[in-house]
Design a protein around this motif. Structure first.
Motif, PDB file in Angstrom:
ATOM      1  N   VAL A 133       1.048   5.463  11.556  1.00 56.76           N
ATOM      2  CA  VAL A 133       0.207   4.344  11.128  1.00 56.76           C
ATOM      3  C   VAL A 133       1.121   3.295  10.515  1.00 56.76           C
ATOM      4  O   VAL A 133       1.413   3.328   9.316  1.00 56.76           O
ATOM      5  CB  VAL A 133      -0.870   4.794  10.122  1.00 56.76           C
ATOM      6  N   PRO A 134       1.585   2.343  11.314  1.00 52.03           N
ATOM      7  CA  PRO A 134       2.519   1.342  10.812  1.00 52.03           C
ATOM      8  C   PRO A 134       1.819   0.102  10.281  1.00 52.03           C
ATOM      9  O   PRO A 134       0.632  -0.122  10.544  1.00 52.03           O
ATOM     10  CB  PRO A 134       3.323   0.982  12.073  1.00 52.03           C
TER      11      PRO A 134
ATOM     12  N   PHE B 170       0.826  -1.205   0.000  1.00 49.44           N
ATOM     13  CA  PHE B 170       0.000   0.000   0.000  1.00 49.44           C
ATOM     14  C   PHE B 170       0.858   1.251   0.000  1.00 49.44           C
ATOM     15  O   PHE B 170       0.530   2.238  -0.675  1.00 49.44           O
ATOM     16  CB  PHE B 170      -0.958   0.008   1.194  1.00 49.44           C
ATOM     17  N   VAL B 171       1.956   1.237   0.751  1.00 46.51           N
ATOM     18  CA  VAL B 171       2.851   2.400   0.764  1.00 46.51           C
ATOM     19  C   VAL B 171       3.478   2.586  -0.619  1.00 46.51           C
ATOM     20  O   VAL B 171       3.571   3.712  -1.129  1.00 46.51           O
ATOM     21  CB  VAL B 171       3.929   2.244   1.854  1.00 46.51           C
ATOM     22  N   TYR B 172       3.903   1.500  -1.248  1.00 46.94           N
ATOM     23  CA  TYR B 172       4.420   1.567  -2.614  1.00 46.94           C
ATOM     24  C   TYR B 172       3.342   2.102  -3.572  1.00 46.94           C
ATOM     25  O   TYR B 172       3.631   2.917  -4.465  1.00 46.94           O
ATOM     26  CB  TYR B 172       4.847   0.178  -3.083  1.00 46.94           C
ATOM     27  N   ALA B 173       2.110   1.635  -3.402  1.00 49.04           N
ATOM     28  CA  ALA B 173       1.020   2.060  -4.284  1.00 49.04           C
ATOM     29  C   ALA B 173       0.698   3.538  -4.104  1.00 49.04           C
ATOM     30  O   ALA B 173       0.413   4.244  -5.084  1.00 49.04           O
ATOM     31  CB  ALA B 173      -0.219   1.205  -4.030  1.00 49.04           C
TER      32      ALA B 173
ATOM     33  N   ALA C 139      -0.711  -6.278   2.609  1.00 47.86           N
ATOM     34  CA  ALA C 139      -0.873  -4.970   1.967  1.00 47.86           C
ATOM     35  C   ALA C 139      -2.126  -4.228   2.426  1.00 47.86           C
ATOM     36  O   ALA C 139      -2.239  -3.017   2.220  1.00 47.86           O
ATOM     37  CB  ALA C 139      -0.897  -5.130   0.449  1.00 47.86           C
ATOM     38  N   ALA C 140      -3.067  -4.943   3.040  1.00 49.06           N
ATOM     39  CA  ALA C 140      -4.297  -4.298   3.508  1.00 49.06           C
ATOM     40  C   ALA C 140      -4.146  -3.666   4.882  1.00 49.06           C
ATOM     41  O   ALA C 140      -5.006  -2.880   5.294  1.00 49.06           O
ATOM     42  CB  ALA C 140      -5.442  -5.314   3.540  1.00 49.06           C
ATOM     43  N   SER C 141      -3.069  -3.966   5.600  1.00 47.90           N
ATOM     44  CA  SER C 141      -3.021  -3.589   7.018  1.00 47.90           C
ATOM     45  C   SER C 141      -2.922  -2.080   7.235  1.00 47.90           C
ATOM     46  O   SER C 141      -3.579  -1.533   8.115  1.00 47.90           O
ATOM     47  CB  SER C 141      -1.875  -4.313   7.726  1.00 47.90           C
ATOM     48  N   VAL C 142      -2.118  -1.397   6.432  1.00 53.61           N
ATOM     49  CA  VAL C 142      -1.981   0.060   6.615  1.00 53.61           C
ATOM     50  C   VAL C 142      -3.285   0.779   6.278  1.00 53.61           C
ATOM     51  O   VAL C 142      -3.761   1.602   7.072  1.00 53.61           O
ATOM     52  CB  VAL C 142      -0.790   0.613   5.811  1.00 53.61           C
TER      53      VAL C 142
ATOM     54  N   LEU D  38       2.792   7.034   7.360  1.00 54.61           N
ATOM     55  CA  LEU D  38       2.495   5.630   7.048  1.00 54.61           C
ATOM     56  C   LEU D  38       3.812   4.880   6.909  1.00 54.61           C
ATOM     57  O   LEU D  38       4.785   5.433   6.389  1.00 54.61           O
ATOM     58  CB  LEU D  38       1.722   5.506   5.738  1.00 54.61           C
ATOM     59  N   GLU D  39       3.820   3.626   7.323  1.00 50.91           N
ATOM     60  CA  GLU D  39       5.073   2.843   7.241  1.00 50.91           C
ATOM     61  C   GLU D  39       4.742   1.383   7.109  1.00 50.91           C
ATOM     62  O   GLU D  39       3.761   0.897   7.677  1.00 50.91           O
ATOM     63  CB  GLU D  39       5.915   3.097   8.499  1.00 50.91           C
ATOM     64  N   ALA D  40       5.579   0.649   6.363  1.00 48.87           N
ATOM     65  CA  ALA D  40       5.382  -0.795   6.243  1.00 48.87           C
ATOM     66  C   ALA D  40       6.680  -1.478   5.858  1.00 48.87           C
ATOM     67  O   ALA D  40       7.566  -0.877   5.258  1.00 48.87           O
ATOM     68  CB  ALA D  40       4.308  -1.113   5.206  1.00 48.87           C
ATOM     69  N   MET D  41       6.758  -2.769   6.218  1.00 46.05           N
ATOM     70  CA  MET D  41       7.870  -3.615   5.798  1.00 46.05           C
ATOM     71  C   MET D  41       7.322  -5.004   5.494  1.00 46.05           C
ATOM     72  O   MET D  41       6.452  -5.504   6.213  1.00 46.05           O
ATOM     73  CB  MET D  41       8.927  -3.717   6.891  1.00 46.05           C
TER      74      MET D  41
END
Length: 325
Positions: free
Chosen positions: A250-251, A118-121, A285-288, A309-312
């Motif tokens: 929002v991680p 989602f962050v990439y999108a 990908a849905a979590s953020v 926003l952040e994700a790994m």
């Protein structure tokens, strides 16, 4: 003079009706509610029904986001779906969403960056809008991750769930001296040398099967906190803001201990961190967008707030995006 910004007009979410609690899981695999909560902070997860596909979840979240934004599918010219679990190898889940929304125009494609999707999108949609290739986009994170799980493997099956979150983002021209709004900066990273620390042992080009999730849990945990904080600082550095300026963090909702560790390393008070992993588990990908939707719906995130926003995820991929709401 004006500047082009990508603002979030509305958000939405969808969770399948079926809820699988830790207590129910303990009848399927050797585990317990106490063991799961102690290690990852998860109490329950949602599981898609038989015949309910990733595109179905995505459409429901998209409709809610469009309703909140006050727009119709006719006003959307780009759909990006971040997913690891598309309905088919091809076509892209985004084109199925496009079809189910009754659209015959615009462009639609998927992004596969696992939990960072989602962050990439969002960064991709921001780039398309700022470069004049789109005016209004649906950015969706959607997963039926339960279909990648080995339900006899307690180290992975307890961690994941299904769901979808969506955002309507659109172009806004701001006067140069106007207060900032929208996506201010993003930073994206990847390092494929870590691919075997979190992966699925199947695919069209290798086994011809879907496969199951495999994870080196301690290794993922070891890398996660450092990579998360580094990319947050990199994003802030592009804007001149500091951690102290953030209203909300929002991680990616993978593991409460990882979220707590990242928050502590950043020096963020817990009350500024949005946490939904206990209710949703890791929806990749849905979590953020799910967490974002919850925090907007309950009134925590409001106009003018500075949101990170952040994700790994597997790959490894990781990224962050700073947004003035």
């Amino acid at each position: 003079m004006t500047k082009t910004r990508t603002i979030i007009r509305g958000v939405g979410s969808y969770l399948p009706e079926k809820v699988l609690t830790n207590a129910e899981l303990s009848t399927m695999v050797e585990t317990s509610d106490e063991w799961i909560q102690q290690r990852v902070g998860i109490k329950q997860r949602h599981i898609a029904a038989e015949g309910q596909f990733t595109s179905d979840l995505a459409v429901e979240a998209a409709r809610q986001a469009m309703a909140n934004a006050g727009v119709t599918p006719d006003e959307i010219d780009l759909i990006i779906v971040a997913t690891t679990t598309p309905d088919y190898t091809f076509p892209a889940a985004a084109t199925l969403v496009q079809m189910k929304l009754g659209m015959h125009h615009g462009m639609a494609f998927d992004i596969q960056a696992v939990c960072s999707g989602f962050v990439y999108a969002m960064a991709t949609a921001d780039s398309y809008i700022k470069n004049g290739m789109a005016n209004r986009a649906l950015v969706i994170g959607a997963e039926t991750f339960s279909r990648l799980l080995d339900w006899t493997d307690r180290t992975t099956c307890v961690l994941f769930g299904d769901g979808a979150g969506a955002a309507v983002v659109e172009k806004l021209e701001l006067d140069d001296d106007a207060p900032e709004r929208g996506v201010l900066a993003s930073a994206l990273r990847s390092d494929g040398h870590h691919w075997d620390k979190l992966y699925v042992d199947g695919g069209p080009s290798t086994t011809g099967t879907t496969g199951h999730v495999h994870m080196q849990g301690p290794e993922v945990f070891r890398h996660a906190v450092g990579k998360i904080t580094d990319v947050v600082y990199a994003t802030l550095e592009k804007t001149g803001y500091t951690v102290a300026d953030l209203d909300w963090f929002v991680p990616h909702q993978a593991n409460k201990r990882i979220i707590d560790g990242a928050g502590a390393k950043l020096g963020l008070p817990p009350e500024k961190v949005v946490m939904t992993v206990d209710r949703h588990a890791n929806t990749s990908a849905a979590s953020v967008p799910l967490a974002l939707s919850v925090a907007v719906a309950d009134g925590r995130i409001k106009q003018g707030d500075l949101v990170m926003l952040e994700a790994m995820g597997g790959g490894f991929t990781w990224g962050a995006s700073l947004i003035r709401w």
